[in-house]
Design an enzyme around this catalytic site. Structure first.
Site, PDB file in Angstrom:
ATOM      1  N   PRO A  81      27.763  68.799  88.925  1.00  0.00           N
ATOM      2  CA  PRO A  81      26.762  68.662  89.981  1.00  0.00           C
ATOM      3  C   PRO A  81      27.289  69.231  91.293  1.00  0.00           C
ATOM      4  O   PRO A  81      28.418  68.936  91.690  1.00  0.00           O
ATOM      5  CB  PRO A  81      26.564  67.144  90.093  1.00  0.00           C
ATOM      6  CG  PRO A  81      27.098  66.584  88.817  1.00  0.00           C
ATOM      7  CD  PRO A  81      28.199  67.508  88.400  1.00  0.00           C
ATOM      8  N   MET A  82      26.484  70.060  91.949  1.00  0.00           N
ATOM      9  CA  MET A  82      26.841  70.616  93.250  1.00  0.00           C
ATOM     10  C   MET A  82      25.655  70.454  94.181  1.00  0.00           C
ATOM     11  O   MET A  82      24.538  70.888  93.849  1.00  0.00           O
ATOM     12  CB  MET A  82      27.247  72.089  93.116  1.00  0.00           C
ATOM     13  CG  MET A  82      28.563  72.303  92.386  1.00  0.00           C
ATOM     14  SD  MET A  82      28.986  74.053  92.154  1.00  0.00           S
ATOM     15  CE  MET A  82      27.912  74.465  90.759  1.00  0.00           C
ATOM     16  N   ALA A  83      25.894  69.815  95.321  1.00  0.00           N
ATOM     17  CA  ALA A  83      24.821  69.520  96.261  1.00  0.00           C
ATOM     18  C   ALA A  83      24.130  70.798  96.722  1.00  0.00           C
ATOM     19  O   ALA A  83      24.773  71.773  97.105  1.00  0.00           O
ATOM     20  CB  ALA A  83      25.375  68.766  97.462  1.00  0.00           C
ATOM     21  N   ASN A 106      38.395  69.796  84.407  1.00  0.00           N
ATOM     22  CA  ASN A 106      37.686  70.478  85.488  1.00  0.00           C
ATOM     23  C   ASN A 106      38.713  71.114  86.423  1.00  0.00           C
ATOM     24  O   ASN A 106      39.722  70.507  86.757  1.00  0.00           O
ATOM     25  CB  ASN A 106      36.820  69.469  86.235  1.00  0.00           C
ATOM     26  CG  ASN A 106      36.073  70.054  87.417  1.00  0.00           C
ATOM     27  OD1 ASN A 106      35.925  69.404  88.448  1.00  0.00           O
ATOM     28  ND2 ASN A 106      35.579  71.267  87.292  1.00  0.00           N
ATOM     29  N   GLY A 107      38.424  72.347  86.841  1.00  0.00           N
ATOM     30  CA  GLY A 107      39.286  73.013  87.806  1.00  0.00           C
ATOM     31  C   GLY A 107      39.729  74.388  87.355  1.00  0.00           C
ATOM     32  O   GLY A 107      40.371  74.530  86.310  1.00  0.00           O
ATOM     33  N   GLY A 136      32.152  74.216  87.744  1.00  0.00           N
ATOM     34  CA  GLY A 136      31.479  74.098  89.029  1.00  0.00           C
ATOM     35  C   GLY A 136      31.362  75.442  89.706  1.00  0.00           C
ATOM     36  O   GLY A 136      30.508  76.267  89.381  1.00  0.00           O
ATOM     37  N   CYS A 147      34.785  62.841  95.397  1.00  0.00           N
ATOM     38  CA  CYS A 147      34.462  63.495  96.663  1.00  0.00           C
ATOM     39  C   CYS A 147      35.603  63.347  97.671  1.00  0.00           C
ATOM     40  O   CYS A 147      36.019  62.230  97.985  1.00  0.00           O
ATOM     41  CB  CYS A 147      33.189  62.905  97.248  1.00  0.00           C
ATOM     42  SG  CYS A 147      32.732  63.655  98.825  1.00  0.00           S
ATOM     43  N   LYS A 202      33.764  60.763  86.705  1.00  0.00           N
ATOM     44  CA  LYS A 202      34.559  61.911  87.120  1.00  0.00           C
ATOM     45  C   LYS A 202      35.472  61.488  88.248  1.00  0.00           C
ATOM     46  O   LYS A 202      35.069  60.732  89.134  1.00  0.00           O
ATOM     47  CB  LYS A 202      33.664  63.063  87.582  1.00  0.00           C
ATOM     48  CG  LYS A 202      34.458  64.315  87.956  1.00  0.00           C
ATOM     49  CD  LYS A 202      33.576  65.421  88.494  1.00  0.00           C
ATOM     50  CE  LYS A 202      34.432  66.640  88.865  1.00  0.00           C
ATOM     51  NZ  LYS A 202      33.631  67.701  89.524  1.00  0.00           N
TER      52      LYS A 202
END
Length: 375
Positions: free
Chosen positions: A20-22, A208-209, A232, A105, A147
């Site tokens: 998810p990315m704002a 992730n990354g 992402g 976050c 996450k």
């Protein structure tokens, strides 16, 4: 051939999850990515408080495409009771099939209040939040995942504890971004930490990354043993990455790189999908932020780029895209290169005395749920 990924009763044919990315992973972008290849496409993150309080903006983000088979939502919260209520609302009122909880976050205004990637330091509170979320989702058969990051910094790592807490509370999986909060998005992701987490728990682990190309995903799985990957920034301006990921995991040849004509066709499709959701003018305005990502590395010219950054109609968009040479090959110099925000390492801002104990004393400031994005 991959066996896919199982999260409770949710099966994903290709073990790839869109992070998810704002302002990015709205219904239009998720549909665009899904048209490229199979995966789990997660809605923009929503705060539990916004959902419980019936906030108009939060509810507007809960939009799904007609053919969106798995409704996946990432939820953020700091209060166990509120998170539980929000999960029940998602399951009972919105037919959500999967809930992911974000504890990654690194934004200072969030960590300053003890939220985001600062929260897992309070191990008991983390367990309480996950317990309430799983309890609320269980009657609906909806899997809950979480996450997180490695920790606050290298001296205050929490990912192994978080993995055990996730397993003990009944989470279906845990995703680990191989960076600390102090790193933000800078430097290299620590894939070794992902491997350590995989060895420490029995539930699925997602890595992730630094997945910029399909080969990176295969390398991460091989190196860490993780059960799937979370993508992402690598897909910004490149939704066809999911086509390449599907091919790679299925043992097929990855398609050739798109030329500029193929890229502009995807750009036009993206704008069209945004328009179907928001209306033509608002859709074009929303599309502007994606222009630089799509054209990164292409010789498009500053004038065309600038004008594309001001389009408000399909006609204007079409005229500008037609000015671009469709035969220009994809800039191979952009392969494997970080995309999107990176920032630089910085000290994590925390509440006073936060690191003195792993136990939570008192209540967190509700403002820790404000202006949250990503992880």
């Amino acid at each position: 051939m991959t066996a896919g990924l199982d999260l409770g009763r949710v099966h994903v044919d290709v073990p790839v999850v869109l992070a998810p990315m704002a302002g990015v992973t709205n219904v239009a972008f998720r549909r665009l990515c899904a048209e490229q290849g199979a995966g789990l496409y997660v809605c923009e993150m929503i705060t539990s408080r916004g959902l419980v309080e019936n906030d108009r903006v939060s509810l507007s983000m809960l939009t799904f495409a007609e053919g969106e088979q798995v409704r996946s939502v990432q939820l953020y919260g700091i209060d166990p009771e509120t998170v539980g209520k929000a999960v029940e609302i998602l399951c009972a009122d919105h037919g959500v099939d999967h809930v992911d909880l974000n504890f990654g976050c690194p934004v200072p205004k969030i960590t300053r209040k003890g939220g985001g990637s600062a929260l897992p330091w309070k191990a008991t509170l983390l367990g309480q939040i996950l317990t309430e979320a799983v309890r609320a989702a269980e009657p609906y058969g909806v899997p809950v995942t979480m996450k997180t990051r490695k920790g606050i910094d290298e001296d205050h790592l929490t990912y192994l504890d978080a993995g055990r807490i996730a397993q003990d509370t009944g989470c279906a999986a845990i995703a680990l971004h191989g960076r600390t909060a102090a790193q933000h998005y800078s430097g290299q992701a620590d894939w070794n930490a992902i491997g350590e987490l995989k060895a420490a728990v029995d539930i699925p682990v997602l890595g992730n990354g630094d997945i910029w190309e399909a080969a990176d995903a295969l390398a991460m799985v091989e190196q860490t043993g993780c059960d799937g990957v979370v993508v992402g920034r690598g897909c910004l301006g490149r939704p066809w990455l999911f086509r390449d990921l599907a091919a790679a995991f299925e043992g097929r040849t990855v398609a050739t790189l798109p030329n500029l004509g193929e890229v502009t066709a995807v750009m036009r499709r993206h704008a069209q999908l945004l328009g179907e959701w928001l209306g033509e003018e608002r859709g074009c305005v929303e599309f502007r932020k994606h222009v630089a990502w799509y054209l990164k590395g292409f010789p498009a010219g500053s004038s065309v780029r600038e004008r594309l950054g001001h389009v408000s109609s399909y006609r204007a968009l079409d005229e500008l895209l037609e000015d671009l040479d469709p035969d220009v090959p994809f800039p191979v110099s952009e392969l494997g290169v970080p995309r999107g925000r990176q920032g630089s390492p910085r000290k994590v801002v925390l509440p006073e005395g936060w690191l003195d104990s792993r136990e939570m004393v008192g209540a967190l400031d509700a403002a820790a749920e404000d202006a949250v994005s990503g992880g």
